[in-house]
Design an enzyme around this catalytic site. Structure first.
Site, PDB file in Angstrom:
ATOM      1  N   CYS A 228       0.809  -1.224   0.000  1.00 32.54           N
ATOM      2  CA  CYS A 228       0.000   0.000   0.000  1.00 32.54           C
ATOM      3  C   CYS A 228       0.841   1.272   0.000  1.00 32.54           C
ATOM      4  CB  CYS A 228      -0.948  -0.004   1.196  1.00 32.54           C
ATOM      5  SG  CYS A 228      -2.101  -1.392   1.198  1.00 32.54           S
TER       6      CYS A 228
ATOM      7  N   HIS B 181      -3.066   7.196   2.263  1.00 36.43           N
ATOM      8  CA  HIS B 181      -3.531   5.897   1.780  1.00 36.43           C
ATOM      9  C   HIS B 181      -4.895   5.611   2.383  1.00 36.43           C
ATOM     10  CE1 HIS B 181      -4.000   1.688   1.102  1.00 36.43           C
ATOM     11  NE2 HIS B 181      -3.695   1.352   2.341  1.00 36.43           N
TER      12      HIS B 181
ATOM     13  N   ASN C 229     -10.186  -0.161   0.116  1.00 44.92           N
ATOM     14  CA  ASN C 229      -8.724  -0.112   0.058  1.00 44.92           C
ATOM     15  C   ASN C 229      -8.250  -0.768  -1.232  1.00 44.92           C
ATOM     16  OD1 ASN C 229      -5.968  -0.453   0.360  1.00 44.92           O
ATOM     17  ND2 ASN C 229      -6.074  -1.285   2.427  1.00 44.92           N
TER      18      ASN C 229
END
Length: 333
Positions: free
Chosen positions: A112, A255, A285
């Site tokens: 990520c 993020h 996500n």
């Protein structure tokens, strides 16, 4: 040393939208349970007609169009992904689909944190004068590696891609004002997409390991504690490095992992909630895709304006985390 100009953005998401109510038909959960704990209402999932490569290429093409570039002018394509279509690398296929035949293309894997790590990496090629233009793409198709019967993790992830076109510019116009990158493998076991292996006979008396991958494994509490501790800390360090006051930040672009993490980080930094960019509700996500996807959305709807200052941080498996102070100089809305 040259500066870096952020020139254009792009994004692509799958057509299939899976709502929280849809998921409640498969696992024991509810829209209220998911929203309260994550801020997520829906996610996009690639079907058999879509792939990591097709999403990445679509996002990349849009970024080039928004920048006003011909694909042949690109020197470098960096694809941040942990879920390539080919373990040998998907960036060259993206290069071919985009038509950027002059560009060197390769994958970078940092989960990520991948987009931010890739943006900083690409910038170094441009700063030295070795290259002039780069396309940085963050894309993941983690739906392939989710255990859809595990309600703790299946509610979190979606598929998507985002891209940013950057080029070298005079140092006084630099759009990457500072960065910090960190890794800590000692804590990495709390978030994994780990290899599996089984013994397979190769020849009589000789064997080898036949490989594969387990579904995503996560200790949610440990990941949350890591994020709310390290993200504000690294951003505070970056702001100190660049002599930047939190009040001068126009947007906080983190993020998109969990709304609770976004809120906690903003509070610890003293940044107002209306400066926190979030599209978690719509996409969940998307790993390396979250930052460029959110950036493109905010540029396209006019929230981010040319010249504005963006504090960004990526964090995730590895463990890895980083931060960058950016100034947008591309087209808006």
């Amino acid at each position: 040393m040259k500066g870096i100009r952020l020139c254009g953005s792009g994004a692509a998401v799958p057509r299939l939208r899976i709502s929280n109510d849809d998921l409640s038909g498969r696992v024991e959960t509810s829209d209220e349970w998911i929203r309260t704990r994550t801020g997520i209402a829906a996610r996009r999932v690639a079907d058999e007609s879509e792939s990591l490569t097709s999403l990445a290429a679509a996002a990349g093409k849009q970024a080039l169009e928004r920048a006003g570039w011909d694909a042949s002018s690109v020197d470098l394509i960096l694809l941040a992904t942990s879920s390539p279509d080919d373990l040998f690398g998907s960036a060259p296929k993206v290069q071919a689909l985009i038509g950027a035949g002059s560009a060197v293309a390769f994958d970078l894997t940092a989960a990520c944190s991948g987009f931010l790590f890739s943006l900083v990496t690409a910038a170094q090629y441009l700063r030295t004068g070795a290259m002039t233009r780069a396309l940085v793409i963050g894309a993941d198709q983690l739906s392939r590696w989710v255990d859809w019967d595990d309600r703790r993790s299946c509610v979190l992830f979606g598929d998507g891609a985002g891209a940013v076109a950057i080029e070298a510019c005079p140092a006084e116009n630099d759009g990457l004002l500072g960065f910090r990158l960190n890794s800590d493998g000692a804590r990495g076991d709390c978030l994994t997409l780990a290899q599996t292996s089984e013994r397979a006979e190769l020849l009589p008396g000789m064997s080898h390991q036949r490989g594969g991958y387990a579904p995503i494994g996560m200790n949610g509490q440990e990941v949350y504690k890591f994020a709310v501790r390290e993200v504000p800390a690294i951003l505070k360090q970056l702001l100190a490095d660049t002599n930047t006051e939190p009040a001068s930040i126009d947007w906080l672009l983190l993020h998109q992992a969990n709304q609770r993490i976004l809120d906690a980080a903003a509070e610890r930094l003293g940044i107002a909630a209306d400066k926190v960019l979030s599209n978690l509700a719509n996409y969940g996500n998307t790993s390396a895709g979250t930052i460029p996807l959110m950036l493109h959305e905010a540029v396209s709807d006019g929230r981010i304006q040319s010249g504005q200052l963006i504090a960004s941080s990526g964090f995730g498996a590895g463990l890895s985390w980083g931060a960058a102070l950016l100034r947008w100089d591309g087209p808006t809305s």
